[in-house]
Design a protein around this motif. Sequence first.
Motif, PDB file in Angstrom:
ATOM      1  N   ARG A   1       0.842  -1.205   0.000  1.00 47.38           N
ATOM      2  CA  ARG A   1       0.000   0.000   0.000  1.00 47.38           C
ATOM      3  C   ARG A   1       0.878   1.256   0.000  1.00 47.38           C
ATOM      4  O   ARG A   1       0.581   2.243  -0.686  1.00 47.38           O
ATOM      5  CB  ARG A   1      -0.915   0.004   1.237  1.00 47.38           C
ATOM      6  CG  ARG A   1      -2.062  -0.982   1.136  1.00 47.38           C
ATOM      7  CD  ARG A   1      -2.810  -1.116   2.472  1.00 47.38           C
ATOM      8  NE  ARG A   1      -3.840  -2.126   2.392  1.00 47.38           N
ATOM      9  CZ  ARG A   1      -5.136  -1.867   2.152  1.00 47.38           C
ATOM     10  NH1 ARG A   1      -5.561  -0.630   2.025  1.00 47.38           N
ATOM     11  NH2 ARG A   1      -6.010  -2.857   2.084  1.00 47.38           N
ATOM     12  N   ALA A   2       1.967   1.219   0.796  1.00 46.85           N
ATOM     13  CA  ALA A   2       2.852   2.392   0.893  1.00 46.85           C
ATOM     14  C   ALA A   2       3.490   2.696  -0.465  1.00 46.85           C
ATOM     15  O   ALA A   2       3.572   3.857  -0.877  1.00 46.85           O
ATOM     16  CB  ALA A   2       3.929   2.141   1.948  1.00 46.85           C
TER      17      ALA A   2
ATOM     18  N   VAL B   1      10.553   5.014   1.535  1.00 45.03           N
ATOM     19  CA  VAL B   1      11.028   4.717   2.896  1.00 45.03           C
ATOM     20  C   VAL B   1       9.800   4.546   3.793  1.00 45.03           C
ATOM     21  O   VAL B   1       8.968   5.450   3.900  1.00 45.03           O
ATOM     22  CB  VAL B   1      11.921   5.863   3.436  1.00 45.03           C
ATOM     23  CG1 VAL B   1      12.414   5.538   4.836  1.00 45.03           C
ATOM     24  CG2 VAL B   1      13.080   6.122   2.476  1.00 45.03           C
ATOM     25  N   ILE B   2       9.680   3.356   4.380  1.00 48.12           N
ATOM     26  CA  ILE B   2       8.490   3.033   5.184  1.00 48.12           C
ATOM     27  C   ILE B   2       8.923   2.765   6.621  1.00 48.12           C
ATOM     28  O   ILE B   2       9.858   2.006   6.870  1.00 48.12           O
ATOM     29  CB  ILE B   2       7.784   1.777   4.620  1.00 48.12           C
ATOM     30  CG1 ILE B   2       7.498   1.982   3.128  1.00 48.12           C
ATOM     31  CG2 ILE B   2       6.509   1.476   5.381  1.00 48.12           C
ATOM     32  CD1 ILE B   2       7.332   0.698   2.356  1.00 48.12           C
TER      33      ILE B   2
ATOM     34  N   LEU C   1      -3.450   4.994   3.845  1.00 45.63           N
ATOM     35  CA  LEU C   1      -3.108   3.600   3.516  1.00 45.63           C
ATOM     36  C   LEU C   1      -4.308   2.679   3.570  1.00 45.63           C
ATOM     37  O   LEU C   1      -4.362   1.679   2.867  1.00 45.63           O
ATOM     38  CB  LEU C   1      -2.076   3.070   4.517  1.00 45.63           C
ATOM     39  CG  LEU C   1      -0.607   3.400   4.315  1.00 45.63           C
ATOM     40  CD1 LEU C   1       0.217   2.696   5.362  1.00 45.63           C
ATOM     41  CD2 LEU C   1      -0.150   2.975   2.936  1.00 45.63           C
ATOM     42  N   ARG C   2      -5.269   2.980   4.438  1.00 43.14           N
ATOM     43  CA  ARG C   2      -6.398   2.070   4.647  1.00 43.14           C
ATOM     44  C   ARG C   2      -7.509   2.289   3.638  1.00 43.14           C
ATOM     45  O   ARG C   2      -8.500   1.568   3.660  1.00 43.14           O
ATOM     46  CB  ARG C   2      -6.996   2.230   6.068  1.00 43.14           C
ATOM     47  CG  ARG C   2      -6.139   1.929   7.266  1.00 43.14           C
ATOM     48  CD  ARG C   2      -5.203   0.744   7.279  1.00 43.14           C
ATOM     49  NE  ARG C   2      -5.585  -0.474   6.594  1.00 43.14           N
ATOM     50  CZ  ARG C   2      -4.723  -1.409   6.213  1.00 43.14           C
ATOM     51  NH1 ARG C   2      -3.441  -1.266   6.399  1.00 43.14           N
ATOM     52  NH2 ARG C   2      -5.134  -2.500   5.615  1.00 43.14           N
TER      53      ARG C   2
ATOM     54  N   GLY D   1      -5.738   0.275  -1.421  1.00 37.98           N
ATOM     55  CA  GLY D   1      -5.790  -1.188  -1.509  1.00 37.98           C
ATOM     56  C   GLY D   1      -5.777  -1.665  -2.945  1.00 37.98           C
ATOM     57  O   GLY D   1      -5.080  -2.622  -3.309  1.00 37.98           O
ATOM     58  N   ALA D   2      -6.542  -0.975  -3.787  1.00 43.02           N
ATOM     59  CA  ALA D   2      -6.607  -1.371  -5.201  1.00 43.02           C
ATOM     60  C   ALA D   2      -5.260  -1.120  -5.882  1.00 43.02           C
ATOM     61  O   ALA D   2      -4.788  -1.942  -6.678  1.00 43.02           O
ATOM     62  CB  ALA D   2      -7.719  -0.590  -5.893  1.00 43.02           C
ATOM     63  N   ALA D   3      -4.606   0.013  -5.542  1.00 43.53           N
ATOM     64  CA  ALA D   3      -3.291   0.316  -6.133  1.00 43.53           C
ATOM     65  C   ALA D   3      -2.282  -0.742  -5.676  1.00 43.53           C
ATOM     66  O   ALA D   3      -1.480  -1.248  -6.481  1.00 43.53           O
ATOM     67  CB  ALA D   3      -2.825   1.705  -5.693  1.00 43.53           C
TER      68      ALA D   3
END
Length: 228
Positions: A47-48, A74-75, A98-99, A104-106
Amino acid sequence: MTDAPLQTSLPPVLTIDGPSGSGKGTISRHVAQRLGWHYLDSGALYRAVGISASWNDIDLSDASALVRCTFDTVIDFREDDGGEPRVIVNGVDATDELRTETAGAAASAIAAIPEVRAALKDAQRAYRRPPGLVADGRDMGTVIFPDAAIKVFLTASAEERAERRHKQLSDKGVSVTLPGLLREILARDARDANRAVAPLRPADDAVRIDTTGLSIETVVERVLALMQ
Ligand code: DC
């Protein structure tokens, strides 16, 4: 002389895989807390990268730019002062973004690119630290930690998963329709299960738990019982 069995000093891993809405995230967090182990939300990594790509106007069909973006993103997983988990992407708190269904689709789209998956492999394995790791995702037991001590595969009916997601979003004041969510969940399931690399499937040695109609506590206890 016979060869001695290979000794491994790597910390233990419990993998919890399954489709979106199967309860993986909630169950994994609770189990990690009860065990005092680290927790990896591997979906958050995909997601990130997805939102980092959208911040940088990278098209989801541009595989080579997405691979570069994966290396550049960078996460950082942190807890806020109240102990709530936060995800920082390139220095920005992206927890709420992110939620979203868009993220989610990406994530699901970029997760189908083999080079992106390869780029995230070592990053995911680096979360394996003492005293142990609970790893949640789609391919934790099959690809990332095939030597995990215990592997769990959670499922739930698509209808129940859509209802859980609907409740989560309604609680946050987000208005979405149940049939629309069900369609999105079925489309995401199909994409995750049918992609060529690391498709969503249980490891041969995974224990399957159908969480339809079960409370969080019941599932957590069932998973912990496997550790005995
Ligand atoms: O678990 P999640 O909904 O946060 O995951 C978002 C997307 O990321 C999911 O549709 C597929 C992808 N994903 C993956 O391919 N492999 C993982 N280990 C975790 C997530």
